[in-house]
Scaffold this active site. Structure first.
Site, PDB file in Angstrom:
ATOM      1  N   GLU A 265     -10.569 166.265  33.626  1.00 39.86           N
ATOM      2  CA  GLU A 265      -9.298 165.679  32.617  1.00 39.86           C
ATOM      3  C   GLU A 265      -8.349 166.805  32.335  1.00 39.86           C
ATOM      4  OE1 GLU A 265      -7.210 165.901  29.827  1.00 39.86           O
ATOM      5  OE2 GLU A 265      -8.662 165.457  28.419  1.00 39.86           O
ATOM      6  N   CYS A 302      -5.051 167.240  24.412  1.00 40.66           N
ATOM      7  CA  CYS A 302      -4.589 166.681  25.704  1.00 40.66           C
ATOM      8  C   CYS A 302      -3.579 165.526  25.489  1.00 40.66           C
ATOM      9  CB  CYS A 302      -5.738 166.180  26.276  1.00 40.66           C
ATOM     10  SG  CYS A 302      -7.384 167.223  26.335  1.00 40.66           S
TER      11      CYS A 302
HETATM   12  P1  NAP Z   1      -8.781 176.685  31.750  1.00 37.78           P
HETATM   13  O1  NAP Z   1      -8.251 177.784  32.233  1.00 37.78           O
HETATM   14  O2  NAP Z   1      -8.809 175.110  32.968  1.00 37.78           O
HETATM   15  O3  NAP Z   1     -10.295 177.008  31.818  1.00 37.78           O
HETATM   16  C1  NAP Z   1     -11.606 175.845  31.522  1.00 37.78           C
HETATM   17  C2  NAP Z   1     -13.074 176.211  31.886  1.00 37.78           C
HETATM   18  O4  NAP Z   1     -12.909 176.268  33.410  1.00 37.78           O
HETATM   19  C3  NAP Z   1     -13.227 177.771  31.473  1.00 37.78           C
HETATM   20  O5  NAP Z   1     -14.611 177.775  31.338  1.00 37.78           O
HETATM   21  C4  NAP Z   1     -12.768 178.463  32.815  1.00 37.78           C
HETATM   22  O6  NAP Z   1     -13.388 179.668  32.815  1.00 37.78           O
HETATM   23  C5  NAP Z   1     -13.218 177.734  33.911  1.00 37.78           C
HETATM   24  N1  NAP Z   1     -12.324 177.714  35.185  1.00 37.78           N
HETATM   25  C6  NAP Z   1     -11.005 177.708  35.057  1.00 37.78           C
HETATM   26  N2  NAP Z   1     -10.610 177.828  36.387  1.00 37.78           N
HETATM   27  C7  NAP Z   1     -11.689 177.905  37.124  1.00 37.78           C
HETATM   28  C8  NAP Z   1     -11.832 178.618  38.511  1.00 37.78           C
HETATM   29  N3  NAP Z   1     -11.162 178.533  39.422  1.00 37.78           N
HETATM   30  N4  NAP Z   1     -13.222 178.427  38.870  1.00 37.78           N
HETATM   31  C9  NAP Z   1     -14.346 178.320  38.089  1.00 37.78           C
HETATM   32  N5  NAP Z   1     -14.121 178.071  36.833  1.00 37.78           N
HETATM   33  C10 NAP Z   1     -12.898 178.220  36.319  1.00 37.78           C
HETATM   34  O7  NAP Z   1      -8.453 176.081  30.424  1.00 37.78           O
HETATM   35  P2  NAP Z   1      -8.464 176.699  29.162  1.00 37.78           P
HETATM   36  O8  NAP Z   1      -8.893 178.133  29.073  1.00 37.78           O
HETATM   37  O9  NAP Z   1      -8.828 175.830  28.248  1.00 37.78           O
HETATM   38  O10 NAP Z   1      -6.992 176.797  28.756  1.00 37.78           O
HETATM   39  C11 NAP Z   1      -6.077 177.266  29.619  1.00 37.78           C
HETATM   40  C12 NAP Z   1      -4.722 176.396  29.844  1.00 37.78           C
HETATM   41  O11 NAP Z   1      -5.592 175.048  30.106  1.00 37.78           O
HETATM   42  C13 NAP Z   1      -4.109 175.899  28.884  1.00 37.78           C
HETATM   43  O12 NAP Z   1      -2.915 176.662  28.321  1.00 37.78           O
HETATM   44  C14 NAP Z   1      -3.739 174.559  28.887  1.00 37.78           C
HETATM   45  O13 NAP Z   1      -2.471 174.516  29.726  1.00 37.78           O
HETATM   46  C15 NAP Z   1      -4.758 173.919  29.732  1.00 37.78           C
HETATM   47  N6  NAP Z   1      -5.707 173.084  28.747  1.00 37.78           N
HETATM   48  C16 NAP Z   1      -5.476 171.689  29.086  1.00 37.78           C
HETATM   49  C17 NAP Z   1      -6.294 170.976  28.400  1.00 37.78           C
HETATM   50  C18 NAP Z   1      -6.080 169.384  28.406  1.00 37.78           C
HETATM   51  O14 NAP Z   1      -5.225 168.863  27.912  1.00 37.78           O
HETATM   52  N7  NAP Z   1      -6.906 168.887  29.082  1.00 37.78           N
HETATM   53  C19 NAP Z   1      -7.246 171.384  27.392  1.00 37.78           C
HETATM   54  C20 NAP Z   1      -7.655 172.602  27.149  1.00 37.78           C
HETATM   55  C21 NAP Z   1      -6.767 173.554  27.977  1.00 37.78           C
HETATM   56  P3  NAP Z   1     -12.596 181.015  32.299  1.00 37.78           P
HETATM   57  O15 NAP Z   1     -12.238 180.789  30.965  1.00 37.78           O
HETATM   58  O16 NAP Z   1     -13.684 182.195  32.443  1.00 37.78           O
HETATM   59  O17 NAP Z   1     -11.357 181.201  33.290  1.00 37.78           O
END
Ligand code: NAP
Length: 520
Positions: A265, A302
């Site tokens: 999601e 979200c």
């Molecule tokens: P994220 O960067 O997507 O990370 C979520 C989880 O997945 C973390 O544990 C991250 O580890 C891991 N991950 C990310 N990329 C990966 C990859 N290529 N391989 C393996 N693991 C991976 O999300 P976030 O840290 O929560 O926030 C960053 C951005 O995500 C926000 O600025 C926002 O734009 C978006 N976000 C969207 C929603 C939504 O609406 N669904 C919710 C939260 C965040 P690491 O932290 O070690 O990278």
């Protein structure tokens, strides 16, 4: 309860790794103790070995036994009391009311699933009995139901440290389905993750669940998360986060020798449409509700309404311009999320008109709300303006005609939600808009706002790509359980070898589709 920073693997805890991970208080920038140990690949291997063995036991647990397990997790989470709430606030920058509300939602969804399991009909049992005398060939006895997939990998979400993390919706629905779970903790709330992980471990032991039904691993970077998705024992993945992260995990999963589903999601912009008659009647009040919805929880939902479409209406614009400067920002979850927000809003400001910038409190990751304005032609020229900026910002898009509104709706990508404000006459006149939007989203809202996601049986929190990687699913509500099951048919089985759900005398008294009719 003392935090240890150790990985939880079944009934044991491990800290074999040499890499330390340290959390950060987003309000102050201070490093948080203790240090957490990044899991090693050997520890991941042990978690998968235990989970694979545990699955052979756990998949046979009855709905009543699994319900007891889920309820015990809820009880153990509540038993953590203020220790959990304090750590949650320290790590997330979110206030006490939100911490309490999210804990309530988390234990509520565990108990909702327990109820679903005791009622039992969710397995979709279907029975077509044998017809030995059928001509020209006899018909076999066929009975089918949903069965658990195997071991599920779950990624905790940054923006719901309880309700979408270690014992959140993905883990709860996987446990309810009969799957074992290995969680990769989100680095933004390591302590909250360990506390909840220990609660799950305790509940598993107390209710006689097998060693390995649950593990929790810490990671600094992507090594463990990626290895989890690629591991042959893992049969499905639940994820909430960025489009980049979700797509990377999805791509890795489909490239495996045995591809597996990734239920990612990845958020959305959740467009809101305000139709002409209601604008004339209630434009001001809708404008103020919209400002409140965009800034709720520092916009870190979200379902945040990131875009609002309307046909030219100066009163609405004036109201936003008058009140946007009084809106409140807040502390964002992580420095990375703050940087992405600032980068995104600064970029969009170059191509739009700034209607108002709200207030930011003091704090390391504090940000202010930003309200922007453009028109359909400019949006068409710069489609990236329609991409999600995670945080308290929104773009108002003005159209000249209904036709422009319909074209804009047709051009939308997949989103979690779409909202339409209209009088009864508006809604009839714009029924074609509703028709277009239904094909774009998982949830359509009339005269409300998308923030505030109920957890119940009818909720759909999903939508076409890029909102999710599988539009046929939801990550919130009891329907999420079928992400982690697959249907199996049992042909000509002796009654005593069938699962109770399919036995002829219906010992569980559940609803079943017998010869095409729902019966108990
Ligand atoms: P994220 O960067 O997507 O990370 C979520 C989880 O997945 C973390 O544990 C991250 O580890 C891991 N991950 C990310 N990329 C990966 C990859 N290529 N391989 C393996 N693991 C991976 O999300 P976030 O840290 O929560 O926030 C960053 C951005 O995500 C926000 O600025 C926002 O734009 C978006 N976000 C969207 C929603 C939504 O609406 N669904 C919710 C939260 C965040 P690491 O932290 O070690 O990278």
């Amino acid at each position: 309860m003392q935090l240890t920073g150790r990985n939880i693997i079944g009934y044991e805890s491990f800290s074999e790794g040499t890499v330390a991970i340290q959390g950060v208080n987003p309000a102050t920038g201070e490093a948080l103790s203790p240090l957490f140990f990044k899991a090693t690949l050997d520890e991941l291997e042990l978690a998968t070995e235990k989970a694979e063995k545990a699955f052979q036991v756990y998949r046979k647990k009855s709905g009543f036994e699994k319900a007891n397990f889920l309820e015990k997790i809820a009880e153990e989470i509540e038993n953590l009391g203020d220790t959990l709430l304090e750590r949650y606030m320290l790590e997330s920058g979110l206030p006490n009311a939100r911490a309490m509300g999210e804990r309530g939602r988390t234990v509520g969804q565990l108990r909702l699933y327990a109820h679903l399991l005791r009622e039992g009909s969710w397995v979709d049992a279907r029975i077509d009995a044998a017809m030995p005398d059928r001509q020209p060939a006899p018909r076999p006895d066929l009975r089918s139901m949903e069965r658990p997939l195997g071991v599920v990998g779950v990624f905790g979400a940054s923006n719901f440290p309880l309700a979408f993390s270690v014992a959140g919706g993905d883990t709860t629905s996987a446990f309810a389905a009969g799957c074992c779970v290995i969680v990769k903790a989100h680095p933004a709330h390591l302590g909250t993750s360990e506390l909840v992980g220990l609660a799950v471990q305790k509940a598993a032991q107390a209710t006689g669940m097998p060693d390995g039904v649950f593990s929790l691993l810490f990671d600094d970077g992507h090594e463990i998360g990626m290895a989890l998705v690629k591991h042959p024992v893992i049969k499905a993945v639940g994820f909430t986060g960025s489009l980049k992260g979700g797509k990377a995990l999805f791509d890795a999963a489909v490239r495996r020798p045995e591809p597996i589903p990734v239920y990612a999601e990845m958020g959305s912009v959740n467009p809101v449409f305000v139709l002409p008659k209601i604008l004339a009647e209630k434009g001001r009040s809708i404008a103020n509700s919209y400002l409140a919805s965009v800034t709720l929880g520092v916009g870190q939902f979200c379902t945040n309404p990131g875009m609002l479409f309307l046909e030219n209406n100066q009163d609405f614009i004036d109201e936003i311009e008058k009140n946007a400067p009084h809106t409140q920002g807040g502390i964002m979850l992580t420095p990375g999320i703050k940087d992405a927000y600032v980068r995104g809003t600064e970029h969009s400001k170059q191509f739009t008109q700034v209607m108002g910038v709200g207030k930011a409190p003091e704090g390391f990751t504090a940000v202010e709300p930003v309200f922007l304005r453009t028109d359909i032609a400019s949006l068409n020229a710069k489609p990236e303006l329609a991409e999600e900026i995670f945080g308290p910002t929104s773009l108002i898009v003005e159209a000249n005609t209904k036709e422009e509104i319909l074209i804009a709706a047709s051009n939308l990508d997949g989103h979690l939600t779409a909202t339409v404000h209209g009088t009864p006459e508006d809604l009839i006149e714009y029924s074609d808009l509703l028709d277009i939007l239904e094909q774009k989203v998982g949830r359509l809202i009339i005269n409300g706002f998308p923030t505030g996601v109920e957890v119940n049986h009818a909720m759909i929190h999903g939508g076409p790509f890029p909102a999710t990687t599988d539009s046929r699913s939801t990550s919130v509500g009891t329907k999420a359980i079928t992400r982690f099951t697959r249907p199996v048919s049992f042909q000509d089985f002796p009654d005593e070898l069938l699962p109770d759900e399919l036995k002829s005398d219906n010992p569980l008294n559940i609803w079943r589709l017998v010869e095409g009719e729902w019966k108990k």
